[in-house]
Design an enzyme around this catalytic site. Structure first.
Site, PDB file in Angstrom:
ATOM      1  N   ASP A  31       1.260  -1.387   0.025  1.00  0.00           N
ATOM      2  CA  ASP A  31       0.012  -0.236   0.540  1.00  0.00           C
ATOM      3  C   ASP A  31       0.970   0.959  -0.254  1.00  0.00           C
ATOM      4  O   ASP A  31       1.793   1.388   1.131  1.00  0.00           O
ATOM      5  CB  ASP A  31      -1.111   0.100   1.155  1.00  0.00           C
ATOM      6  CG  ASP A  31      -1.803  -1.035   1.304  1.00  0.00           C
ATOM      7  OD1 ASP A  31      -2.852  -0.909   0.294  1.00  0.00           O
ATOM      8  OD2 ASP A  31      -2.165  -1.931   2.064  1.00  0.00           O
ATOM      9  N   ASP A 171     -10.764  -5.839  -1.670  1.00  0.00           N
ATOM     10  CA  ASP A 171      -9.059  -5.019  -0.756  1.00  0.00           C
ATOM     11  C   ASP A 171      -9.732  -4.683   1.001  1.00  0.00           C
ATOM     12  O   ASP A 171     -10.358  -3.536   0.674  1.00  0.00           O
ATOM     13  CB  ASP A 171      -8.152  -4.320  -1.148  1.00  0.00           C
ATOM     14  CG  ASP A 171      -7.375  -3.689   0.048  1.00  0.00           C
ATOM     15  OD1 ASP A 171      -6.492  -4.263   0.749  1.00  0.00           O
ATOM     16  OD2 ASP A 171      -6.591  -2.667  -0.737  1.00  0.00           O
TER      17      ASP A 171
HETATM   18  C1  DX5 Z   1      -6.656   0.356   2.722  1.00  0.00           C
HETATM   19  C2  DX5 Z   1      -5.375  -0.573   2.176  1.00  0.00           C
HETATM   20  C3  DX5 Z   1      -5.881  -1.715   2.547  1.00  0.00           C
HETATM   21  C4  DX5 Z   1      -5.489  -2.133   4.328  1.00  0.00           C
HETATM   22  C5  DX5 Z   1      -5.554  -3.486   4.454  1.00  0.00           C
HETATM   23  O1  DX5 Z   1      -6.528   1.883   2.724  1.00  0.00           O
HETATM   24  O2  DX5 Z   1      -5.600  -0.669   0.609  1.00  0.00           O
HETATM   25  O3  DX5 Z   1      -4.448  -2.862   1.858  1.00  0.00           O
HETATM   26  O4  DX5 Z   1      -4.724  -2.268   4.764  1.00  0.00           O
HETATM   27  O5  DX5 Z   1      -5.807  -3.974   5.670  1.00  0.00           O
HETATM   28  P1  DX5 Z   1      -7.050  -4.609   6.686  1.00  0.00           P
HETATM   29  O6  DX5 Z   1      -7.016  -5.523   6.529  1.00  0.00           O
HETATM   30  O7  DX5 Z   1      -6.549  -4.087   7.848  1.00  0.00           O
HETATM   31  O8  DX5 Z   1      -8.029  -3.607   6.013  1.00  0.00           O
HETATM   32 ZN    ZN Z   2      -4.222  -2.214  -0.075  1.00  0.00          ZN
END
Ligand code: DX5
Ligand code: ZN
Length: 208
Positions: A31, A171
């Site tokens: 990310d 996601d």
């Molecule tokens: C949110 C991100 C995700 C997130 C996933 O903006 O794009 O990839 O970090 O993490 P969890 O599973 O904690 O939502």
């Molecule tokens: Zn993400």
């Protein structure tokens, strides 16, 4: 179901990436946030690039940035299988998708919870991946938005009716309780559920 591990909420990225090397996780979900497209800013690329020093897995890059064209050439230097940016950006989307393809990397478009699935239509012929956001992008650890189940189905229908060869990834907020709502997807990006556990493989297996 392919699993892509997000380390956004990790307190010790090198250690967690090394632990993930010993699991059967399919990808590392990177990310990257510019503080403009979303309010939060992740570490700059010059630090982010070191992810490659710690992982043996291929990367699934998720750019939450206003100007993908600035970052695509940087992330293309890493071991990326997918580079994904958002359909909501103002840049020339086809040009950016083509830029990713020119590096022989698969390209994806992400769609925020409030964006209509139909916004993807003009880009379908170019896409290898569609990333359905099941939380508002910007933070890890949020709750899965239940309406995402319907959104994933809509994307699946779109892919079928346009005969597109793209995979669906989901996601945000995914865990063993809501993974069944992602059954129409090919891949899920999972952060907190994995990273906050002491047994990564057990959590990964619980999702497959
Ligand atoms: C949110 C991100 C995700 C997130 C996933 O903006 O794009 O990839 O970090 O993490 P969890 O599973 O904690 O939502
Ligand atoms: Zn993400």
């Amino acid at each position: 179901m392919k699993i892509s591990a997000s380390f956004l909420s990790s307190k010790n990225i090198p250690k967690d990436l090394e632990k993930l090397n010993d699991t059967d996780v399919d990808y590392i979900h990177v990310d990257f946030m510019d503080g403009k497209f979303v309010s939060r800013k992740t570490m700059p690329f010059r630090e982010m690039r070191h992810v490659s020093d710690y992982t043996s897995k291929r990367l699934d890059v998720h750019l939450m940035v206003d100007e993908p064209s600035k970052y695509i050439p940087l992330f293309a230097e890493l071991n990326a299988e997918y580079i994904t940016f958002h359909v909501e950006v103002e840049e020339d989307i086809v040009e950016d998708l083509q830029m990713i393809k020119d590096y022989s990397i698969k390209c994806g478009l992400a769609i925020k919870p409030d964006t209509k699935v139909s916004s993807l239509v003009p880009y379908l012929p170019y896409l290898d991946l569609i990333l359905v956001m099941s939380v508002e992008p910007g933070e890890g650890g949020q709750e899965f938005i239940m309406e995402s189940e319907k959104k994933i189905e809509e994307v699946r229908d779109l892919i079928r009716s346009y005969h597109v060869d793209a995979i669906i990834s989901v996601d945000g907020g995914i865990n063993d309780q809501n993974i069944s709502l992602c059954r129409d997807a090919d891949m899920v990006a999972v952060g907190s559920y994995l990273i906050h556990s002491d047994n990564f493989q057990e959590k990964i297996s619980s999702l497959r």
